[in-house]
Design an enzyme around this catalytic site. Structure first.
Site, PDB file in Angstrom:
ATOM      1  NE  ARG A  49      77.747  81.466  45.933  1.00 45.84           N
ATOM      2  CZ  ARG A  49      78.148  82.657  45.923  1.00 45.84           C
ATOM      3  NH1 ARG A  49      79.775  82.305  45.421  1.00 45.84           N
ATOM      4  NH2 ARG A  49      77.991  83.316  46.471  1.00 45.84           N
ATOM      5  N   GLY A  50      75.889  82.215  42.970  1.00 36.56           N
ATOM      6  CA  GLY A  50      76.018  83.542  43.008  1.00 36.56           C
ATOM      7  C   GLY A  50      75.162  84.323  41.501  1.00 36.56           C
ATOM      8  CB  ALA A  51      72.850  87.354  41.077  1.00 29.47           C
ATOM      9  NE  ARG A  92      68.742  80.077  44.884  1.00 33.05           N
ATOM     10  CZ  ARG A  92      70.280  80.492  45.530  1.00 33.05           C
ATOM     11  NH1 ARG A  92      71.591  80.705  45.560  1.00 33.05           N
ATOM     12  NH2 ARG A  92      69.999  81.073  46.793  1.00 33.05           N
ATOM     13  CD  GLN A 217      76.576  81.157  51.749  1.00 33.57           C
ATOM     14  OE1 GLN A 217      76.820  81.244  52.222  1.00 33.57           O
ATOM     15  NE2 GLN A 217      75.128  80.939  50.339  1.00 33.57           N
ATOM     16  CG  ASP A 258      71.671  87.694  44.900  1.00 29.78           C
ATOM     17  OD1 ASP A 258      72.114  86.305  44.094  1.00 29.78           O
ATOM     18  OD2 ASP A 258      72.325  87.778  45.828  1.00 29.78           O
ATOM     19  CG  ASN A 268      73.942  90.471  49.033  1.00 27.45           C
ATOM     20  OD1 ASN A 268      74.169  89.927  47.921  1.00 27.45           O
ATOM     21  ND2 ASN A 268      74.447  90.541  49.765  1.00 27.45           N
ATOM     22  CE  LYS A 269      73.538  83.721  50.020  1.00 31.28           C
ATOM     23  NZ  LYS A 269      71.912  82.506  49.504  1.00 31.28           N
TER      24      LYS A 269
END
Length: 373
Positions: A49-51, A92, A217, A258, A268-269
């Site tokens: 995960r993470g763009a 995603r 996270q 992201d 973002n998250k």
């Protein structure tokens, strides 16, 4: 202690390995991905995960999914690639690096298939052996492009660290949300990169990490990787951000992104926008770290960004021995929110730092050679 940085995606001896982040911090385990289904599942289930890391994994994943293809016609192989591209893209939708990386592969394959002048790239009129050779070249092109994406991301993250460090001072208290560290990229991270670069130079930052509900996270990943690298980090619940700011313990907020729209709105998250609003209230600078590959100039504003909705069980059941909400309760579980550009003090990219108005400053980064969308 950059030698202690974890690698979320490894490609060695033609094998794609990912550090299964769903097992952290209890166990650091690498798993091999060999099919498009493996790659889709790993991205969707946040094993990677993470763009930026998603983009790297998707590029390598497309290659490993197709390297065993028996197709000998370049057009047929390209058609197979398009199916894999569409499938992986569905895992995603918010993280722009996923589609960006796959589009890069598409452009390279099209150029390899058609040749520089748009003519079919065949050595003979008949297909057969020459077609098979062309397909092998297309496979090698995919592998080489995936490797280029990984190298470029590592260099970009290091550059963001150097640029970001110019905004920070030794001994500062830093708040971060979610995980924008080495686990989210090829190496170094985006928002955490200046912390690693500063650590090399003895800056002694005091970092506060939001736990980042509902997937934790910050607790599982950011706290793990920073403490592993010897950086002082204090874990707090998401709803404690206001009090640590009011206490005067926070001098700057650093977060990742992201997808950033052309006007500077950044997805973002979930929870990031709330942190930005609090920072504005307390007069604390809020810095968003955004690789140029994550800036989507084709998306006018944050209202145009698709927000991924995830299963409600992540809220009510995932981290508990028994369900902690009434059976059948309605849930709303967006994976991201959008921080309005007006709350972002500066946008840090590998090309430099952009300041408001972002509708003017972001396009200028691409004029300087940025490689985003």
């Amino acid at each position: 202690m950059l030698t202690a940085l974890a690698e979320p995606v490894k490609f060695t001896e033609d094998r794609l390995l990912i550090l299964d982040q769903t097992q952290l911090p209890g166990r650091a385990e690498y798993v091999e991905l060999t099919t498009k289904e493996d790659v889709w599942d790993a991205i969707y289930r946040l094993r990677v995960r993470g763009a930026p890391a998603i983009g790297v994994a998707a590029a390598y994943g497309a290659y490993v999914s197709l390297r065993g293809s028996a197709e000998t016609d370049p057009e047929g192989f390209y058609a197979e690639f398009l199916l894999v591209k569409e499938y992986l893209n569905s895992s995603r939708p918010t993280a722009v690096n996923l589609s960006w990386a796959l589009e890069r592969l598409d452009r390279r394959l099209t150029a390899e298939k058609d040749g520089p002048d748009g003519e079919r790239n065949r050595a003979a009129d008949e297909r057969g052996k020459s077609g098979a050779a062309a397909v092998e070249r297309m496979k090698e092109t995919m592998r080489a492009e995936a490797e280029a994406i990984r190298r470029e991301d590592e260099a970009a993250c290091r550059a963001m660290g150097e640029h970001g460090l110019t905004l920070l001072r030794p001994g500062m208290g830093i708040l971060t949300h979610c995980n924008a560290g080495t686990l989210a990229t090829a190496k170094y991270g985006t928002a955490l990169s200046p912390l690693y670069v500063g650590h090399e130079k003895g800056y002694d930052f005091q970092v506060f990490a939001d736990e980042t509900r509902p997937l934790l996270q910050g607790a599982r990943l950011t706290a793990w990787e920073l403490s592993r690298a010897g950086i002082q980090v204090t874990l707090i619940c998401d709803n404690m951000a206001s009090i640590v700011m009011k206490n005067g313990w926070i001098d700057a907020v650093v977060v990742g992104c992201d997808r950033m729209a052309a006007n500077g709105d950044g997805a973002n998250k979930i929870g990031t926008s709330g942190v930005a609003i609090l920072a504005k209230e307390y007069g604390i600078p809020f810095y968003m770290f955004v690789p140029s590959s994550t800036i989507d100039l084709a998306t006018p504003t944050g209202d145009d960004i698709t927000i991924e909705l995830r299963r409600g069980e992540e809220i009510s059941e995932m981290w508990y021995e028994r369900p902690m909400a009434p059976a059948g309760i309605n849930t709303y579980n967006p994976a991201f929110d959008v921080t309005d550009a007006k709350y972002i003090t500066a946008v840090v990219t590998e090309k430099g730092i952009a300041y408001p108005p972002y509708g003017e400053s972001l396009p200028k980064l691409f004029e300087q050679g940025g490689h985003g969308r």
